[in-house]
Design a protein around this motif. Structure first.
Motif, PDB file in Angstrom:
ATOM      1  N   LEU A  96       0.891  -1.170   0.000  1.00 36.20           N
ATOM      2  CA  LEU A  96       0.000   0.000   0.000  1.00 36.20           C
ATOM      3  C   LEU A  96       0.923   1.213   0.000  1.00 36.20           C
ATOM      4  CD1 LEU A  96      -2.641  -1.125   2.675  1.00 36.20           C
ATOM      5  CD2 LEU A  96      -2.504  -1.677   0.233  1.00 36.20           C
ATOM      6  N   GLY A 144      -5.898  -2.699  10.889  1.00 33.71           N
ATOM      7  CA  GLY A 144      -6.186  -4.086  11.224  1.00 33.71           C
ATOM      8  C   GLY A 144      -5.313  -4.434  12.420  1.00 33.71           C
ATOM      9  N   GLU A 166     -10.497  -5.867  11.848  1.00 33.58           N
ATOM     10  CA  GLU A 166     -10.310  -4.617  11.117  1.00 33.58           C
ATOM     11  C   GLU A 166     -10.811  -3.432  11.948  1.00 33.58           C
ATOM     12  OE1 GLU A 166      -8.592  -4.037   8.572  1.00 33.58           O
ATOM     13  OE2 GLU A 166      -9.282  -2.140   7.760  1.00 33.58           O
ATOM     14  N   ILE A 187      -1.498  -3.786  11.665  1.00 28.69           N
ATOM     15  CA  ILE A 187      -1.009  -4.186  10.343  1.00 28.69           C
ATOM     16  C   ILE A 187      -0.678  -2.927   9.552  1.00 28.69           C
ATOM     17  CG2 ILE A 187      -1.638  -5.356   8.180  1.00 28.69           C
ATOM     18  CD1 ILE A 187      -3.752  -6.930   9.868  1.00 28.69           C
ATOM     19  N   GLN A 231     -12.909  -6.816   3.311  1.00 27.90           N
ATOM     20  CA  GLN A 231     -11.655  -6.509   4.004  1.00 27.90           C
ATOM     21  C   GLN A 231     -10.650  -7.646   3.850  1.00 27.90           C
ATOM     22  OE1 GLN A 231     -11.077  -3.639   5.160  1.00 27.90           O
ATOM     23  NE2 GLN A 231     -13.116  -2.735   5.434  1.00 27.90           N
TER      24      GLN A 231
HETATM   25  C1  G1P Z   1      -5.818  -0.828   5.259  1.00 30.02           C
HETATM   26  C2  G1P Z   1      -6.173  -2.162   5.914  1.00 30.02           C
HETATM   27  C3  G1P Z   1      -5.799  -2.150   7.399  1.00 30.02           C
HETATM   28  C4  G1P Z   1      -4.331  -1.794   7.548  1.00 30.02           C
HETATM   29  C5  G1P Z   1      -4.019  -0.464   6.830  1.00 30.02           C
HETATM   30  C6  G1P Z   1      -2.539  -0.183   6.809  1.00 30.02           C
HETATM   31  O1  G1P Z   1      -6.649   0.166   5.790  1.00 30.02           O
HETATM   32  O2  G1P Z   1      -7.557  -2.403   5.751  1.00 30.02           O
HETATM   33  O3  G1P Z   1      -6.050  -3.406   7.979  1.00 30.02           O
HETATM   34  O4  G1P Z   1      -4.009  -1.701   8.920  1.00 30.02           O
HETATM   35  O5  G1P Z   1      -4.453  -0.508   5.463  1.00 30.02           O
HETATM   36  O6  G1P Z   1      -2.267   1.079   6.279  1.00 30.02           O
HETATM   37  P1  G1P Z   1      -6.804   1.632   5.102  1.00 30.02           P
HETATM   38  O7  G1P Z   1      -5.635   2.433   5.615  1.00 30.02           O
HETATM   39  O8  G1P Z   1      -6.753   1.418   3.630  1.00 30.02           O
HETATM   40  O9  G1P Z   1      -8.118   2.165   5.592  1.00 30.02           O
END
Ligand code: G1P
Length: 276
Positions: A132, A175, A194, A207, A233
């Motif tokens: 990400l 998460g 989550e 996470i 999720q």
């Molecule tokens: C996503 C995941 C989450 C994780 C996070 C990390 O969430 O759903 O479990 O902890 O990325 O950046 P988001 O940040 O896209 O809401």
């Protein structure tokens, strides 16, 4: 040929980036720069450093500049070749030479799990990494993804999520896992939720946006119902595999910036500026 070496990396990049409006109206949030380099390029370079050469990007409407970025611009090459400015293109040229890029579009925004499932067509039946890009990581030694691929080589039947400790009041942004210590900094996960409320969170181990996933995850995602926020999720799909003993959580070495928030973005900018 089946291999345990991770060569493919998936980048979910379809989100709206609402926290950076109005900039993200016409510019993908993954293209926002820390100094002179877009966030997504940092992620791709991390994947290359970890030995990967196949980049799979899940985009959406309004994200075409991502494809242009990871391609040759003949006009620019022509203008800049042989001039004192040519060195500005060195890094991106090297990225383009070292790997291939493929793209698919997530037509509806149904969550991170759905974005990853959309990427199945690009990944096929191999283990793969997920980055990400708005979680920007940096380490003096091995990158977070390299650290994770080394663990995966030892546990090739497991998914691995990167974790870090966060303040208890922030558990509702991530998460959250619960696990038993398997070896130094490595947990066998038995529960994951989550974005739990701080009062319900079973730990403060959060996470962050680095995953190694086994292809079995796609089958699980296909039947994972919408969860938190009405979205599919990845955390919920991973819980199904965790119950079969197939998920590890790794407390990585290094720094991580939440560039999905303005505070984290500014912090990362200052950090990389001082480092440059
Ligand atoms: C996503 C995941 C989450 C994780 C996070 C990390 O969430 O759903 O479990 O902890 O990325 O950046 P988001 O940040 O896209 O809401």
């Amino acid at each position: 040929m089946k291999t345990n070496k991770i060569k493919k990396c998936l980048f979910p990049a379809a989100g709206y980036g609402t926290r950076f409006l109005p900039t993200t109206k016409a510019i993908p949030k993954e293209m926002l720069p820390i100094l002179t380099k877009p966030l997504l390029q940092y992620g791709v370079e991390e994947a290359i450093e970890a030995g990967m050469d196949t980049m799979a990007i899940v985009t959406g409407r309004g994200k075409r500049s991502i494809e242009d970025h990871f391609d040759i611009s003949y006009e620019l090459e022509h203008q800049i070749k042989g001039t004192s400015k040519e060195h500005y293109l060195t890094e991106i040229r090297s990225v383009i030479e070292k790997c291939t890029f493929s793209y698919t579009r997530q037509v509806e925004m149904k969550g991170l799990g759905h974005a990853i499932l959309t990427g199945q067509t690009l990944i096929g039946d191999d283990p793969f990494a997920v980055v990400l890009a708005d979680d920007l990581c940096d380490n003096e030694g091995k990158s977070v993804l390299t650290q994770m691929t080394e663990i995966y080589a030892k546990y090739p039947d497991c998914c691995i999520v990167a974790i870090e400790e966060v303040p208890q009041e922030d558990t509702n942004k991530y998460g959250i896992i619960a696990g038993e210590l398997l070896e130094h900094n490595l947990y066998k996960v038995y529960d994951m939720v989550e974005k739990p409320d701080p009062k319900d969170a079973s730990s403060n181990l959060a996470i962050i946006g680095r995953y190694i996933l086994i292809p079995e995850i796609f089958k699980v995602l296909e039947t994972t119902p919408a969860g938190k926020g009405g979205e599919i999720q990845i955390t919920d799909a991973l819980l199904t595999l965790a119950k079969q003993g197939k998920v590890l959580a790794y407390k990585f070495e290094g720094k991580r910036f939440d560039c999905g928030s303005v505070d984290g973005f500014v912090e990362a900018t200052n950090y990389f500026y001082k480092k440059a």
